[in-house]
Design an enzyme around this catalytic site. Structure first.
Site, PDB file in Angstrom:
ATOM      1  N   LEU A 161     -19.277  52.480 108.399  1.00 20.29           N
ATOM      2  CA  LEU A 161     -19.034  52.254 106.963  1.00 20.29           C
ATOM      3  C   LEU A 161     -18.773  50.782 106.682  1.00 20.29           C
ATOM      4  O   LEU A 161     -18.060  50.120 107.440  1.00 20.29           O
ATOM      5  CB  LEU A 161     -17.815  53.051 106.502  1.00 20.29           C
ATOM      6  CG  LEU A 161     -17.803  54.533 106.876  1.00 20.29           C
ATOM      7  CD1 LEU A 161     -16.486  55.166 106.462  1.00 20.29           C
ATOM      8  CD2 LEU A 161     -18.973  55.235 106.204  1.00 20.29           C
ATOM      9  N   GLU A 163     -16.933  48.199 104.153  1.00 23.34           N
ATOM     10  CA  GLU A 163     -15.942  48.156 103.080  1.00 23.34           C
ATOM     11  C   GLU A 163     -16.657  47.753 101.802  1.00 23.34           C
ATOM     12  O   GLU A 163     -17.558  46.915 101.821  1.00 23.34           O
ATOM     13  CB  GLU A 163     -14.827  47.173 103.423  1.00 23.34           C
ATOM     14  CG  GLU A 163     -14.061  47.624 104.645  1.00 23.34           C
ATOM     15  CD  GLU A 163     -12.823  46.788 104.913  1.00 23.34           C
ATOM     16  OE1 GLU A 163     -12.328  46.116 104.002  1.00 23.34           O
ATOM     17  OE2 GLU A 163     -12.358  46.836 106.068  1.00 23.34           O
ATOM     18  N   ASN A 216     -22.004  46.414 116.087  1.00 26.51           N
ATOM     19  CA  ASN A 216     -21.221  45.385 115.395  1.00 26.51           C
ATOM     20  C   ASN A 216     -21.421  44.005 116.014  1.00 26.51           C
ATOM     21  O   ASN A 216     -21.473  42.996 115.308  1.00 26.51           O
ATOM     22  CB  ASN A 216     -19.738  45.765 115.359  1.00 26.51           C
ATOM     23  CG  ASN A 216     -19.433  46.650 114.162  1.00 26.51           C
ATOM     24  OD1 ASN A 216     -20.297  46.889 113.325  1.00 26.51           O
ATOM     25  ND2 ASN A 216     -18.211  47.135 114.071  1.00 26.51           N
ATOM     26  N   GLY A 265     -16.002  37.961 108.555  1.00 29.03           N
ATOM     27  CA  GLY A 265     -14.565  38.237 108.656  1.00 29.03           C
ATOM     28  C   GLY A 265     -14.357  39.735 108.640  1.00 29.03           C
ATOM     29  O   GLY A 265     -15.238  40.486 109.023  1.00 29.03           O
ATOM     30  N   CYS A 268     -13.501  44.579 111.316  1.00 25.77           N
ATOM     31  CA  CYS A 268     -14.323  45.144 112.397  1.00 25.77           C
ATOM     32  C   CYS A 268     -15.052  44.112 113.245  1.00 25.77           C
ATOM     33  O   CYS A 268     -14.869  44.057 114.452  1.00 25.77           O
ATOM     34  CB  CYS A 268     -15.342  46.109 111.809  1.00 25.77           C
ATOM     35  SG  CYS A 268     -14.569  47.627 111.273  1.00 25.77           S
ATOM     36  N   ARG A 335      -8.145  40.661 105.908  1.00 26.85           N
ATOM     37  CA  ARG A 335      -8.143  40.428 107.348  1.00 26.85           C
ATOM     38  C   ARG A 335      -9.284  39.492 107.748  1.00 26.85           C
ATOM     39  O   ARG A 335     -10.434  39.697 107.371  1.00 26.85           O
ATOM     40  CB  ARG A 335      -8.252  41.767 108.099  1.00 26.85           C
ATOM     41  CG  ARG A 335      -6.936  42.523 108.060  1.00 26.85           C
ATOM     42  CD  ARG A 335      -7.056  43.880 108.679  1.00 26.85           C
ATOM     43  NE  ARG A 335      -7.808  44.794 107.851  1.00 26.85           N
ATOM     44  CZ  ARG A 335      -8.024  46.075 108.148  1.00 26.85           C
ATOM     45  NH1 ARG A 335      -7.539  46.572 109.256  1.00 26.85           N
ATOM     46  NH2 ARG A 335      -8.723  46.851 107.343  1.00 26.85           N
TER      47      ARG A 335
HETATM   48  C1  UDX Z   1     -18.827  46.118 109.278  1.00 24.41           C
HETATM   49  C2  UDX Z   1     -20.098  46.905 109.653  1.00 24.41           C
HETATM   50  O1  UDX Z   1     -21.144  46.592 108.750  1.00 24.41           O
HETATM   51  C3  UDX Z   1     -19.836  48.399 109.655  1.00 24.41           C
HETATM   52  O2  UDX Z   1     -20.980  49.091 110.104  1.00 24.41           O
HETATM   53  C4  UDX Z   1     -18.654  48.700 110.543  1.00 24.41           C
HETATM   54  O3  UDX Z   1     -18.357  50.065 110.513  1.00 24.41           O
HETATM   55  C5  UDX Z   1     -17.452  47.891 110.133  1.00 24.41           C
HETATM   56  O4  UDX Z   1     -17.778  46.502 110.130  1.00 24.41           O
HETATM   57  P1  UDX Z   1     -17.524  45.463 107.043  1.00 24.41           P
HETATM   58  O5  UDX Z   1     -16.544  44.774 107.929  1.00 24.41           O
HETATM   59  O6  UDX Z   1     -17.016  46.320 105.953  1.00 24.41           O
HETATM   60  O7  UDX Z   1     -18.500  46.405 107.926  1.00 24.41           O
HETATM   61  O8  UDX Z   1     -18.397  44.325 106.384  1.00 24.41           O
HETATM   62  P2  UDX Z   1     -19.910  43.868 106.328  1.00 24.41           P
HETATM   63  O9  UDX Z   1     -20.443  44.081 104.975  1.00 24.41           O
HETATM   64  O10 UDX Z   1     -20.695  44.414 107.437  1.00 24.41           O
HETATM   65  O11 UDX Z   1     -19.713  42.281 106.495  1.00 24.41           O
HETATM   66  C6  UDX Z   1     -19.003  41.724 107.594  1.00 24.41           C
HETATM   67  C7  UDX Z   1     -18.844  40.246 107.457  1.00 24.41           C
HETATM   68  O12 UDX Z   1     -20.070  39.569 107.674  1.00 24.41           O
HETATM   69  C8  UDX Z   1     -18.378  39.784 106.081  1.00 24.41           C
HETATM   70  O13 UDX Z   1     -17.421  38.774 106.280  1.00 24.41           O
HETATM   71  C9  UDX Z   1     -19.615  39.252 105.406  1.00 24.41           C
HETATM   72  O14 UDX Z   1     -19.326  38.273 104.463  1.00 24.41           O
HETATM   73  C10 UDX Z   1     -20.353  38.686 106.614  1.00 24.41           C
HETATM   74  N1  UDX Z   1     -21.803  38.640 106.408  1.00 24.41           N
HETATM   75  C11 UDX Z   1     -22.522  39.794 106.352  1.00 24.41           C
HETATM   76  C12 UDX Z   1     -22.443  37.423 106.281  1.00 24.41           C
HETATM   77  O15 UDX Z   1     -21.821  36.353 106.335  1.00 24.41           O
HETATM   78  N2  UDX Z   1     -23.803  37.395 106.128  1.00 24.41           N
HETATM   79  C13 UDX Z   1     -24.543  38.531 106.068  1.00 24.41           C
HETATM   80  O16 UDX Z   1     -25.766  38.435 105.909  1.00 24.41           O
HETATM   81  C14 UDX Z   1     -23.882  39.775 106.180  1.00 24.41           C
END
Ligand code: UDX
Length: 437
Positions: A161, A163, A216, A265, A268, A335
């Site tokens: 999932l 967030e 991840n 960030g 996860c 976080r």
């Molecule tokens: C992530 C995974 O996507 C999810 O499958 C897992 O279960 C939990 O960790 P989440 O932490 O909610 O989910 O955020 P996500 O939307 O995946 O983004 C993670 C981080 O990467 C964010 O800080 C986002 O800003 C950054 N990001 C994401 C980028 O900098 N560039 C991108 O192209 C995608």
């Protein structure tokens, strides 16, 4: 089916509410009575779009309830889903104490009430992100308690999932991974997820556990990769958004997760990359790629601070607005938010920081000190020497840029998420600095 979800954090609550909406009867257990009391009134301790309405609706329909009494919840359920936290320890290793303690508790309950359970059978599902091998440990804990092997199975069913779109993601998964060692458990969990009509992958428990870490870590790798490419783009005069768009059309690469910015960030990605590094080292494997992914990610925050410094020169006494404090939009999760590092860095250099976020002010105040938190964007940018976009909330995309320019002392924008069109902003008279363009 009757489901018990242990742990009402982010994953547990979304899982519980969504499973209730699939027609199951769900009891969510949390040892924190304050959380349980407020959840029973549909007051949720974090921001997630759509979740409050779903919880309200399912509580009213008596499909979902919250309790601190784990014994009763476990006894009433066919499937027990463990979603307690696995935070990183100082050395990066995942802290399994909550998973172990809950497993011991479940074992005790099944054993204690084995007469009243009769020949009932329960599946204990690990949904928390746990190191490979944890399924075996949980099984060992339950057997050690003297529970008959036929009375239970252990399974791994990692969550994917995001967030901010967790309810949608639960209902529309790319895939569902079920790791188990017997058909009884596979069948039970396949039945649970049947209404989603999703692609289900059946694996061993150890593979399921690893799939989560590997996924991840790969996502984190994509982000660090594109951030490194962005730095090179800047030097050679390319625009990383154009480069990423064209790269992403190659099916082997894929268009998601190629947005350059301030680094990843959240709860996860940073912790799972650390845990995987720790795991690799434990087996004497040198995790070179993962270490580089981590280093690039931390550098990305410094990169923004250095960029501000190179434009504004001496930051002492300069007023800088930071818009978007949570680690990404549509969440109040602070976080590992890049904003924390950037704001602290700017403050160290003597800048005065004004901060604004649509929903995370309360949580941000616990993590960031010595900053003026503003009630709206225009208040935060009044008279500032520059503004930084630290997370890409939609309301920042739709700003009245003429008004923005008139309010700022100097019209300098550091677009940490590349949400604006550089040409348009420059035509309007802004000094524009994106990431990799
Ligand atoms: C992530 C995974 O996507 C999810 O499958 C897992 O279960 C939990 O960790 P989440 O932490 O909610 O989910 O955020 P996500 O939307 O995946 O983004 C993670 C981080 O990467 C964010 O800080 C986002 O800003 C950054 N990001 C994401 C980028 O900098 N560039 C991108 O192209 C995608």
């Amino acid at each position: 089916m009757r489901i018990c979800v242990v742990g009402t954090g982010y994953v547990g609550l979304v899982t519980g509410a969504c499973l209730a909406s699939l027609g199951n009867t769900v009891i969510c257990v949390d040892k924190d009575r304050r959380i349980v009391n407020s959840l029973n009134k549909a007051v949720i301790h974090f921001y997630e779009p759509g979740l409050k309405d779903l919880v309200e609706e399912k509580v009213a329909a008596k499909r979902l309830r919250f309790t601190s009494e784990i014994d009763d919840a476990v006894l009433r359920s066919d499937i027990i889903i463990v979603t307690v936290g696995t935070p990183p320890k100082k050395n990066g290793e995942a802290d399994m104490s909550a998973v172990i303690s809950v497993s011991k508790n479940i074992a005790r309950i099944i054993k204690k009430y084995s007469k009243s359970i009769g020949d009932g059978y329960k599946v204990i599902v690990n949904k928390s992100t746990v190191p490979v091998g944890m399924g075996d440990i949980v099984e060992g804990i339950i057997l050690e308690e003297g529970v008959d092997r036929n009375r239970f199975s252990v399974a791994s069913n990692p969550e994917f999932l995001k967030e901010g779109s967790a309810v949608y993601d639960f209902m529309n998964p790319d895939r569902i991974v079920i790791g188990a060692s017997d058909n009884r458990a596979f069948n039970k969990l396949a039945e649970l997820y049947r209404p989603l009509n999703a692609h289900i992958i059946f694996t061993s428990i150890r593979s399921a556990e690893f799939i989560k870490y590997a996924s991840n870590a790969f996502l984190a790798t994509k982000v660090s990769f594109i951030n490194e490419i962005a730095k090179i783009c800047e030097k050679v005069g390319s625009d990383v958004t154009e480069v990423a768009q064209a790269m992403g059309l190659d099916k082997r690469i894929g268009k998601e997760y190629l947005k350059a910015g301030l680094g990843y960030g959240g709860s996860c990605l940073p912790k799972d990359v650390s845990a995987l590094i720790h795991l690799a080292r434990k087996f004497k494997i040198d995790p070179k790629v993962l270490e580089a992914v981590q280093t690039v990610n931390m550098d990305q925050r410094m990169y923004m601070i250095n960029k501000v410094k190179s434009v504004l020169k001496d930051l002492r006494g300069k007023k800088i607005a930071v818009l978007g404090l949570s680690f990404k939009p549509e969440t109040d999760d602070m976080r590992e938010a890049p904003s924390i590092y950037i704001i602290n860095g700017l403050k160290k250099l003597g800048a005065r920081v004004l901060a604004y976020d649509p929903v995370s002010e309360l949580k941000a105040k616990q993590k960031i000190k010595g900053v003026a938190f503003c009630r709206n964007i225009y208040e935060s940018i009044t008279d500032v020497d520059a503004l930084i976009i630290a997370s890409e909330w939609n309301e920042f995309r739709d700003l009245d840029l003429k008004k923005v320019k008139s309010k700022m002392k100097r019209p300098i924008i550091f677009d940490g998420r590349n949400i604006y069109d550089p040409n348009k902003l420059r035509e309007m008279g802004f000094e524009y600095f994106g990431v990799g363009r």
